[in-house]
Scaffold this motif. Sequence first.
Motif, PDB file in Angstrom:
ATOM      1  N   LYS A 173       1.023  -1.191  -0.071  1.00 49.82           N
ATOM      2  CA  LYS A 173      -0.005  -0.021   0.031  1.00 49.82           C
ATOM      3  C   LYS A 173       0.869   1.219  -0.039  1.00 49.82           C
ATOM      4  O   LYS A 173       0.587   2.167  -0.721  1.00 49.82           O
ATOM      5  N   LYS A 174       1.858   1.262   0.707  1.00 52.16           N
ATOM      6  CA  LYS A 174       2.851   2.345   0.888  1.00 52.16           C
ATOM      7  C   LYS A 174       3.295   2.521  -0.579  1.00 52.16           C
ATOM      8  O   LYS A 174       3.439   3.736  -1.086  1.00 52.16           O
ATOM      9  N   ALA A 175       3.861   1.478  -1.242  1.00 52.45           N
ATOM     10  CA  ALA A 175       4.436   1.609  -2.685  1.00 52.45           C
ATOM     11  C   ALA A 175       3.252   2.174  -3.535  1.00 52.45           C
ATOM     12  O   ALA A 175       3.653   3.038  -4.376  1.00 52.45           O
ATOM     13  N   VAL A 261       8.337  -8.745  -6.273  1.00 50.44           N
ATOM     14  CA  VAL A 261       9.188  -7.537  -5.461  1.00 50.44           C
ATOM     15  C   VAL A 261      10.215  -7.310  -6.244  1.00 50.44           C
ATOM     16  O   VAL A 261      10.660  -5.858  -6.587  1.00 50.44           O
ATOM     17  N   ASN A 262      10.809  -8.157  -6.884  1.00 42.55           N
ATOM     18  CA  ASN A 262      12.206  -7.765  -7.688  1.00 42.55           C
ATOM     19  C   ASN A 262      11.839  -6.938  -8.970  1.00 42.55           C
ATOM     20  O   ASN A 262      12.726  -5.882  -9.221  1.00 42.55           O
ATOM     21  N   THR A 263      10.670  -7.167  -9.716  1.00 41.93           N
ATOM     22  CA  THR A 263      10.144  -6.543 -10.725  1.00 41.93           C
ATOM     23  C   THR A 263       9.907  -5.242 -10.316  1.00 41.93           C
ATOM     24  O   THR A 263      10.286  -4.113 -10.957  1.00 41.93           O
ATOM     25  N   CYS A 264       9.161  -4.952  -9.066  1.00 40.17           N
ATOM     26  CA  CYS A 264       9.144  -3.585  -8.590  1.00 40.17           C
ATOM     27  C   CYS A 264      10.122  -2.909  -8.530  1.00 40.17           C
ATOM     28  O   CYS A 264      10.192  -1.931  -8.754  1.00 40.17           O
ATOM     29  N   CYS A 265      11.182  -3.434  -7.839  1.00 38.53           N
ATOM     30  CA  CYS A 265      12.417  -2.691  -7.711  1.00 38.53           C
ATOM     31  C   CYS A 265      13.243  -2.318  -8.808  1.00 38.53           C
ATOM     32  O   CYS A 265      13.756  -1.207  -9.313  1.00 38.53           O
ATOM     33  N   SER A 266      13.150  -3.221  -9.875  1.00 35.01           N
ATOM     34  CA  SER A 266      13.814  -2.944 -11.199  1.00 35.01           C
ATOM     35  C   SER A 266      13.118  -1.847 -12.150  1.00 35.01           C
ATOM     36  O   SER A 266      13.628  -0.753 -12.825  1.00 35.01           O
ATOM     37  N   ASN A 275      13.223   2.114  -1.661  1.00 37.23           N
ATOM     38  CA  ASN A 275      13.399   1.876  -0.546  1.00 37.23           C
ATOM     39  C   ASN A 275      12.188   0.976   0.038  1.00 37.23           C
ATOM     40  O   ASN A 275      12.521   0.050   0.615  1.00 37.23           O
ATOM     41  N   THR A 276      10.991   1.241  -0.438  1.00 36.70           N
ATOM     42  CA  THR A 276       9.774   0.406  -0.072  1.00 36.70           C
ATOM     43  C   THR A 276       9.985  -0.910  -0.542  1.00 36.70           C
ATOM     44  O   THR A 276       9.791  -1.872   0.231  1.00 36.70           O
ATOM     45  N   GLY A 277      10.505  -1.114  -2.051  1.00 34.82           N
ATOM     46  CA  GLY A 277      10.564  -2.283  -2.433  1.00 34.82           C
ATOM     47  C   GLY A 277      11.836  -3.144  -1.740  1.00 34.82           C
ATOM     48  O   GLY A 277      11.570  -4.423  -1.446  1.00 34.82           O
ATOM     49  N   LEU A 278      12.876  -2.583  -1.400  1.00 36.38           N
ATOM     50  CA  LEU A 278      13.899  -3.025  -0.471  1.00 36.38           C
ATOM     51  C   LEU A 278      13.281  -3.789   0.661  1.00 36.38           C
ATOM     52  O   LEU A 278      13.776  -4.932   1.197  1.00 36.38           O
ATOM     53  N   GLU A 279      12.364  -2.948   1.238  1.00 31.46           N
ATOM     54  CA  GLU A 279      11.919  -3.407   2.585  1.00 31.46           C
ATOM     55  C   GLU A 279      11.023  -4.641   2.448  1.00 31.46           C
ATOM     56  O   GLU A 279      11.169  -5.512   3.434  1.00 31.46           O
ATOM     57  N   MET A 280      10.335  -4.522   1.418  1.00 34.09           N
ATOM     58  CA  MET A 280       9.295  -5.599   1.238  1.00 34.09           C
ATOM     59  C   MET A 280      10.238  -7.161   0.750  1.00 34.09           C
ATOM     60  O   MET A 280       9.855  -7.756   1.300  1.00 34.09           O
ATOM     61  N   LYS A 281      11.209  -7.013   0.170  1.00 31.24           N
ATOM     62  CA  LYS A 281      12.117  -7.988  -0.079  1.00 31.24           C
ATOM     63  C   LYS A 281      12.645  -8.501   0.913  1.00 31.24           C
ATOM     64  O   LYS A 281      12.843  -9.867   1.101  1.00 31.24           O
ATOM     65  N   ASN A 282      12.814  -7.699   1.957  1.00 30.78           N
ATOM     66  CA  ASN A 282      13.675  -8.149   3.319  1.00 30.78           C
ATOM     67  C   ASN A 282      12.464  -9.138   4.100  1.00 30.78           C
ATOM     68  O   ASN A 282      12.726 -10.152   4.511  1.00 30.78           O
ATOM     69  N   VAL A 283      11.137  -8.524   3.921  1.00 32.63           N
ATOM     70  CA  VAL A 283      10.151  -9.146   4.758  1.00 32.63           C
ATOM     71  C   VAL A 283       9.808 -10.465   3.922  1.00 32.63           C
ATOM     72  O   VAL A 283       9.564 -11.623   4.720  1.00 32.63           O
ATOM     73  N   VAL A 284       9.731 -10.432   2.634  1.00 32.93           N
ATOM     74  CA  VAL A 284       9.621 -11.802   1.921  1.00 32.93           C
ATOM     75  C   VAL A 284      10.690 -12.996   2.214  1.00 32.93           C
ATOM     76  O   VAL A 284      10.361 -14.184   2.211  1.00 32.93           O
ATOM     77  N   GLU A 285      11.861 -12.491   2.379  1.00 35.79           N
ATOM     78  CA  GLU A 285      13.041 -13.339   2.722  1.00 35.79           C
ATOM     79  C   GLU A 285      12.742 -14.183   4.021  1.00 35.79           C
ATOM     80  O   GLU A 285      12.822 -15.225   4.276  1.00 35.79           O
ATOM     81  N   GLN A 286      12.306 -13.080   5.102  1.00 33.12           N
ATOM     82  CA  GLN A 286      11.983 -13.663   6.461  1.00 33.12           C
ATOM     83  C   GLN A 286      10.767 -14.582   6.218  1.00 33.12           C
ATOM     84  O   GLN A 286      10.831 -15.729   6.666  1.00 33.12           O
TER      85      GLN A 286
END
Length: 295
Positions: A173-175, A261-266, A275-286
């Motif tokens: 939602k932030k993105a 998420v990778n596509t969003c970042c690219s 930055n929001t995409g990178l945060e989401m990527k970290n949560v997905v990894e967790q």
Amino acid sequence: MVLSSMTGFARSHGASGPYTFEWELKSVNAKGLDVRLRLPPGWDELESFAKKRAGEVLSRGTVYANFNVKRTNALSTIRINEDVLASVVRVAGVLAGKIDAVAPSIDGLLSIKGVIEVVEPESDETEDKAAKDAASSAFDQALTQLVEMRQREGTALGQILLQRMDEIEQLAKKAETAPGRKPDAVKARLAEQIAMLLETSDRFDPDRLSQEALLIAAKADIREELDRIASHVAQAREMIAKGGPVGRRLDFLAQEFNREVNTCCSKSNDIELTNTGLEMKNVVEQFREQVQNLE
């Protein structure tokens, strides 16, 4: 059904006739179900029963099952093998006539391998069968405890996974509401870039540049990725609520999350969106790491 972890521990004790025994079960993560047993000699027939019962209640995990048994009120006896002793004495007599040697002592003779035999007490077929039946029941008890522990851990993991889904949803939602995604902001950035290009050369076609700008804006849009992320969140919540052996499906879903998420970042052309995409990527990894523990 409830979620189940692949890690757990259980122990059970039992007794039957002259036997006392103990089962110790431990399970860890694995791609499939692998039951590994350590049984003392004479108890091998428990293996097929244990593997069959484990397969009925478990879907994944490596299960280590150790079975220890003791027989009480039955002492081993010592017996001298007369034939071996006679052969040793005969050889000693032959050698005595050929070499100058001290006559063998009693403790020396008895220390020779095979002269003394340890005789185990004879087993009773009825007692042994009753003990193996009791050991099978004790295995069932330990297996039930193992399943319960795995389910308790699975329930706790489910709560953690739901928290990760909430975090992913909030970041999505932030993105979606990031100022950099608004049409006016995209238009302003593109106009600035086009102006810089026109200043460096007069050979650019303004109409062609406008078409290229529209194409770039369309490629940079992450609406489709955000919609798929929302769909994945809904699927994950449904699977967690349904429970059962859903670990593999959730693991696949984690890969899909990561791809979107990778596509969003690219596609991002805004620092806040990146930055929001990178945060989401970290949560997905967790999320993916926790899913590895589920059955």
